[in-house]
Design a protein around this motif. Structure first.
Motif, PDB file in Angstrom:
ATOM      1  N   LEU A 256       1.030  -1.243   0.076  1.00  0.00           N
ATOM      2  CA  LEU A 256      -0.120   0.000  -0.089  1.00  0.00           C
ATOM      3  C   LEU A 256       1.001   1.315  -0.117  1.00  0.00           C
ATOM      4  O   LEU A 256       0.521   2.260  -0.668  1.00  0.00           O
ATOM      5  CB  LEU A 256      -0.920  -0.118   1.243  1.00  0.00           C
ATOM      6  N   ASN A 257       1.819   1.363   0.621  1.00  0.00           N
ATOM      7  CA  ASN A 257       2.832   2.350   0.630  1.00  0.00           C
ATOM      8  C   ASN A 257       3.279   2.675  -0.756  1.00  0.00           C
ATOM      9  O   ASN A 257       3.492   3.808  -1.346  1.00  0.00           O
ATOM     10  CB  ASN A 257       4.116   2.061   1.525  1.00  0.00           C
ATOM     11  N   THR A 258       3.685   1.614  -1.473  1.00  0.00           N
ATOM     12  CA  THR A 258       4.042   1.506  -2.839  1.00  0.00           C
ATOM     13  C   THR A 258       3.074   2.455  -3.667  1.00  0.00           C
ATOM     14  O   THR A 258       3.662   3.526  -4.438  1.00  0.00           O
ATOM     15  CB  THR A 258       4.377   0.451  -3.615  1.00  0.00           C
ATOM     16  N   ILE A 259       1.808   1.940  -3.756  1.00  0.00           N
ATOM     17  CA  ILE A 259       0.902   2.871  -4.631  1.00  0.00           C
ATOM     18  C   ILE A 259       0.647   4.005  -4.263  1.00  0.00           C
ATOM     19  O   ILE A 259       0.506   5.080  -5.037  1.00  0.00           O
ATOM     20  CB  ILE A 259      -0.645   2.005  -4.611  1.00  0.00           C
ATOM     21  N   ALA A 260       0.692   4.258  -2.885  1.00  0.00           N
ATOM     22  CA  ALA A 260       0.401   5.882  -2.485  1.00  0.00           C
ATOM     23  C   ALA A 260       1.558   6.868  -2.816  1.00  0.00           C
ATOM     24  O   ALA A 260       1.345   7.934  -3.172  1.00  0.00           O
ATOM     25  CB  ALA A 260       0.144   5.818  -0.718  1.00  0.00           C
ATOM     26  N   ALA A 261       2.724   6.281  -2.612  1.00  0.00           N
ATOM     27  CA  ALA A 261       3.851   6.936  -2.758  1.00  0.00           C
ATOM     28  C   ALA A 261       4.121   7.145  -4.205  1.00  0.00           C
ATOM     29  O   ALA A 261       4.766   8.193  -4.721  1.00  0.00           O
ATOM     30  CB  ALA A 261       5.330   6.237  -2.291  1.00  0.00           C
ATOM     31  N   TYR A 262       3.735   6.505  -5.267  1.00  0.00           N
ATOM     32  CA  TYR A 262       3.875   6.637  -6.655  1.00  0.00           C
ATOM     33  C   TYR A 262       3.037   7.688  -6.902  1.00  0.00           C
ATOM     34  O   TYR A 262       3.401   8.611  -7.746  1.00  0.00           O
ATOM     35  CB  TYR A 262       3.297   5.222  -7.544  1.00  0.00           C
ATOM     36  N   TRP A 263       1.854   7.860  -6.616  1.00  0.00           N
ATOM     37  CA  TRP A 263       0.828   8.983  -6.889  1.00  0.00           C
ATOM     38  C   TRP A 263       1.367  10.073  -6.198  1.00  0.00           C
ATOM     39  O   TRP A 263       1.482  11.206  -6.934  1.00  0.00           O
ATOM     40  CB  TRP A 263      -0.508   8.670  -6.261  1.00  0.00           C
ATOM     41  N   LEU A 264       2.000  10.224  -4.881  1.00  0.00           N
ATOM     42  CA  LEU A 264       2.496  11.353  -4.376  1.00  0.00           C
ATOM     43  C   LEU A 264       3.781  11.851  -5.071  1.00  0.00           C
ATOM     44  O   LEU A 264       3.804  13.052  -5.486  1.00  0.00           O
ATOM     45  CB  LEU A 264       3.007  11.069  -2.950  1.00  0.00           C
ATOM     46  N   ARG A 265       4.670  10.956  -5.375  1.00  0.00           N
ATOM     47  CA  ARG A 265       5.984  11.371  -6.005  1.00  0.00           C
ATOM     48  C   ARG A 265       5.782  11.959  -7.347  1.00  0.00           C
ATOM     49  O   ARG A 265       6.451  12.654  -7.959  1.00  0.00           O
ATOM     50  CB  ARG A 265       7.117  10.524  -5.877  1.00  0.00           C
ATOM     51  N   ALA A 266       4.734  11.328  -8.079  1.00  0.00           N
ATOM     52  CA  ALA A 266       4.592  11.601  -9.328  1.00  0.00           C
ATOM     53  C   ALA A 266       4.252  12.931  -9.690  1.00  0.00           C
ATOM     54  O   ALA A 266       4.397  13.554 -10.824  1.00  0.00           O
ATOM     55  CB  ALA A 266       3.380  10.671 -10.032  1.00  0.00           C
ATOM     56  N   ILE A 267       3.581  13.538  -8.597  1.00  0.00           N
ATOM     57  CA  ILE A 267       3.071  14.955  -8.794  1.00  0.00           C
ATOM     58  C   ILE A 267       3.973  15.900  -7.907  1.00  0.00           C
ATOM     59  O   ILE A 267       3.744  16.954  -7.485  1.00  0.00           O
ATOM     60  CB  ILE A 267       1.560  15.255  -8.343  1.00  0.00           C
ATOM     61  N   GLY A 268       5.017  15.515  -7.314  1.00  0.00           N
ATOM     62  CA  GLY A 268       6.391  16.084  -6.940  1.00  0.00           C
ATOM     63  C   GLY A 268       6.017  16.243  -5.322  1.00  0.00           C
ATOM     64  O   GLY A 268       6.493  17.515  -4.637  1.00  0.00           O
ATOM     65  N   ILE A 269       5.143  15.558  -4.634  1.00  0.00           N
ATOM     66  CA  ILE A 269       4.876  15.563  -3.125  1.00  0.00           C
ATOM     67  C   ILE A 269       6.078  14.732  -2.472  1.00  0.00           C
ATOM     68  O   ILE A 269       6.120  13.602  -2.891  1.00  0.00           O
ATOM     69  CB  ILE A 269       3.754  14.970  -2.735  1.00  0.00           C
ATOM     70  N   PRO A 270       6.986  15.299  -1.870  1.00  0.00           N
ATOM     71  CA  PRO A 270       8.175  14.715  -1.322  1.00  0.00           C
ATOM     72  C   PRO A 270       7.652  13.587  -0.363  1.00  0.00           C
ATOM     73  O   PRO A 270       7.054  13.963   0.828  1.00  0.00           O
ATOM     74  CB  PRO A 270       8.991  15.859  -0.791  1.00  0.00           C
ATOM     75  N   THR A 271       8.118  12.436  -0.486  1.00  0.00           N
ATOM     76  CA  THR A 271       7.610  11.322   0.330  1.00  0.00           C
ATOM     77  C   THR A 271       8.525  10.228   0.736  1.00  0.00           C
ATOM     78  O   THR A 271       9.514  10.031  -0.151  1.00  0.00           O
ATOM     79  CB  THR A 271       6.472  10.622  -0.410  1.00  0.00           C
ATOM     80  N   ALA A 272       8.666   9.887   1.703  1.00  0.00           N
ATOM     81  CA  ALA A 272       9.663   9.025   2.541  1.00  0.00           C
ATOM     82  C   ALA A 272       8.744   7.638   2.982  1.00  0.00           C
ATOM     83  O   ALA A 272       7.688   7.820   3.385  1.00  0.00           O
ATOM     84  CB  ALA A 272      10.354   9.600   3.431  1.00  0.00           C
ATOM     85  N   SER A 273       9.484   6.661   3.020  1.00  0.00           N
ATOM     86  CA  SER A 273       8.948   5.390   3.501  1.00  0.00           C
ATOM     87  C   SER A 273       9.406   5.010   4.845  1.00  0.00           C
ATOM     88  O   SER A 273      11.073   5.159   4.902  1.00  0.00           O
ATOM     89  CB  SER A 273       8.955   4.187   2.470  1.00  0.00           C
ATOM     90  N   GLU A 274       8.740   4.918   6.000  1.00  0.00           N
ATOM     91  CA  GLU A 274       9.572   4.883   7.180  1.00  0.00           C
ATOM     92  C   GLU A 274       8.959   3.337   7.807  1.00  0.00           C
ATOM     93  O   GLU A 274       7.769   2.693   7.377  1.00  0.00           O
ATOM     94  CB  GLU A 274       9.129   5.798   8.011  1.00  0.00           C
ATOM     95  N   PHE A 275       9.701   2.933   8.667  1.00  0.00           N
ATOM     96  CA  PHE A 275       9.231   1.693   9.446  1.00  0.00           C
ATOM     97  C   PHE A 275       9.849   1.425  10.800  1.00  0.00           C
ATOM     98  O   PHE A 275      10.733   2.008  11.187  1.00  0.00           O
ATOM     99  CB  PHE A 275       9.511   0.381   8.448  1.00  0.00           C
ATOM    100  N   SER A 276       9.068   0.427  11.563  1.00  0.00           N
ATOM    101  CA  SER A 276       9.706   0.201  12.720  1.00  0.00           C
ATOM    102  C   SER A 276       9.528  -1.408  12.788  1.00  0.00           C
ATOM    103  O   SER A 276       8.310  -1.950  12.626  1.00  0.00           O
ATOM    104  CB  SER A 276       8.798   0.855  13.949  1.00  0.00           C
ATOM    105  N   PRO A 277      10.652  -1.903  13.114  1.00  0.00           N
ATOM    106  CA  PRO A 277      10.487  -3.509  13.211  1.00  0.00           C
ATOM    107  C   PRO A 277       9.522  -4.172  14.503  1.00  0.00           C
ATOM    108  O   PRO A 277       9.063  -5.213  14.133  1.00  0.00           O
ATOM    109  CB  PRO A 277      11.832  -3.991  13.296  1.00  0.00           C
TER     110      PRO A 277
END
Length: 337
Positions: A256-277
């Motif tokens: 889900l992070n992938t699909i959301a980040a693709y849309w965000l970055r595609a229009i120039g919204i700076p996006t990072a993926s983060e996680f906690s194990p």
């Protein structure tokens, strides 16, 4: 006379000290601004690329022919010089006989139907369970095409011109907009499609340049199409491609992070993926989410397809973070030493 000579010596020392400082200053600035100073890193990347190094050189040659593309050339160096180690695991669909011709994700039927057809196939053929196994790590640097990298760079620069993106520094742009991948998802040529089909986002955004609000618009739309699923697809070990995600109608956090980040970055919204194990207050596994870089330099977290980003809040309800990590495209300092 001695005092006069002393003052002259002091003056000369000050003069040459300033010359040395100026030389070091200019050298440092030149090192940061000129891609050619990354020759060692580039040579190492081309070495790892092996037979695919010609494709990477095509990208550099493409942006070297016109001085107006100097910034795109810097972007190309950034992507290539930091590409080592990037990739994904590709799995083979097999049954107990070691082969399987049944494509579970051939239709957009939803995860429940996929699981149903999977079981029906297993029962009718008596071939045992369908498994995804025999992983092979596919390195980007050995397989990415020059046309894919050029298209990614060109459309990322188009996105950088949008009102909410044009205030980004080059450093912010190259790390949180430019990269062609988010985490460890399969290599996909996605950026042009998402950019060319983003009019619905621009229409809903109206006159706003608030990145957080725009991220919420995108997330609200995704909520109507995708949902979080985990146990139902435990048989699939990798990260979904866009085709697989659309077929199942949902996925795990990383999907889900992938699909959301693709849309965000595609229009120039700076996006990072983060996680906690791990959560600090439970025995359950951890979590991954996205964060949007706000105009004030702060990252605002959002749970893709669920919780929209809200400033000065953490969308984790009763779960507590002990430590969080951020996926970055740039190599960690010291990798080359």
């Amino acid at each position: 006379m001695t005092s006069s000579l002393t003052f002259k010596l002091i003056g000369m020392l000050k003069f040459w000290s300033w010359v040395l400082m100026l030389f070091l200053f200019l050298s440092c600035n030149n090192k940061n601004d000129t891609p050619s100073t990354d020759t060692e890193r580039l040579n190492l990347a081309l070495h790892f690329a092996g037979g695919n190094s010609a494709e990477l050189r095509k990208v550099l040659d493409h942006y070297s022919s016109d001085r107006k593309d100097s910034l795109k050339l810097r972007a190309a160096y950034f992507l290539i010089n930091n590409m080592i180690g990037k990739g994904y695991s590709q799995y083979q669909e097999v049954n107990s006989f070691g082969s399987c011709s049944y494509d579970l994700f051939s239709r957009s039927i939803g995860i429940d139907s996929i699981c149903y057809f999977k079981k029906r196939y297993e029962d009718s053929t008596h071939s045992g369970k369908i498994l995804f196994t025999k992983p092979v790590f596919k390195e980007d640097i050995k397989s990415i095409k020059s046309s894919e990298l050029i298209e990614n760079i060109d459309f990322a620069f188009l996105a950088w011109k949008l009102p909410w993106a044009k205030t980004l520094t080059f450093g912010e742009f190259e790390e949180f907009v430019l990269p062609y991948r988010v985490e460890k998802e399969p290599l996909q040529n996605w950026r042009k499609y998402f950019f060319m089909n983003s009019k619905w986002i621009l229409d809903r955004a109206g006159a706003t340049t608030d990145r957080i609000k725009i991220a919420g618009i995108i997330n609200d739309s995704l909520k109507r199409r995708y949902k979080y699923t985990n146990d139902a697809i435990s048989f699939f070990p990798g990260t979904f491609t866009l085709k697989e995600l659309n077929a199942s109608g949902g996925g795990r956090c990383g999907d889900l992070n992938t699909i959301a980040a693709y849309w965000l970055r595609a229009i120039g919204i700076p996006t990072a993926s983060e996680f906690s194990p791990f959560w600090s207050n439970s025995n359950y596994g951890g979590h991954s989410w996205l964060s949007v870089l706000d105009g004030n330099g702060k990252f605002v977290p959002m749970n893709a397809v669920y919780d929209n980003p809200v400033r000065d809040s953490l969308p984790f309800k009763d779960a507590y973070l002990a430590k969080a990590y951020r996926w970055k495209y740039a190599m960690r300092p010291g990798f080359y030493t």
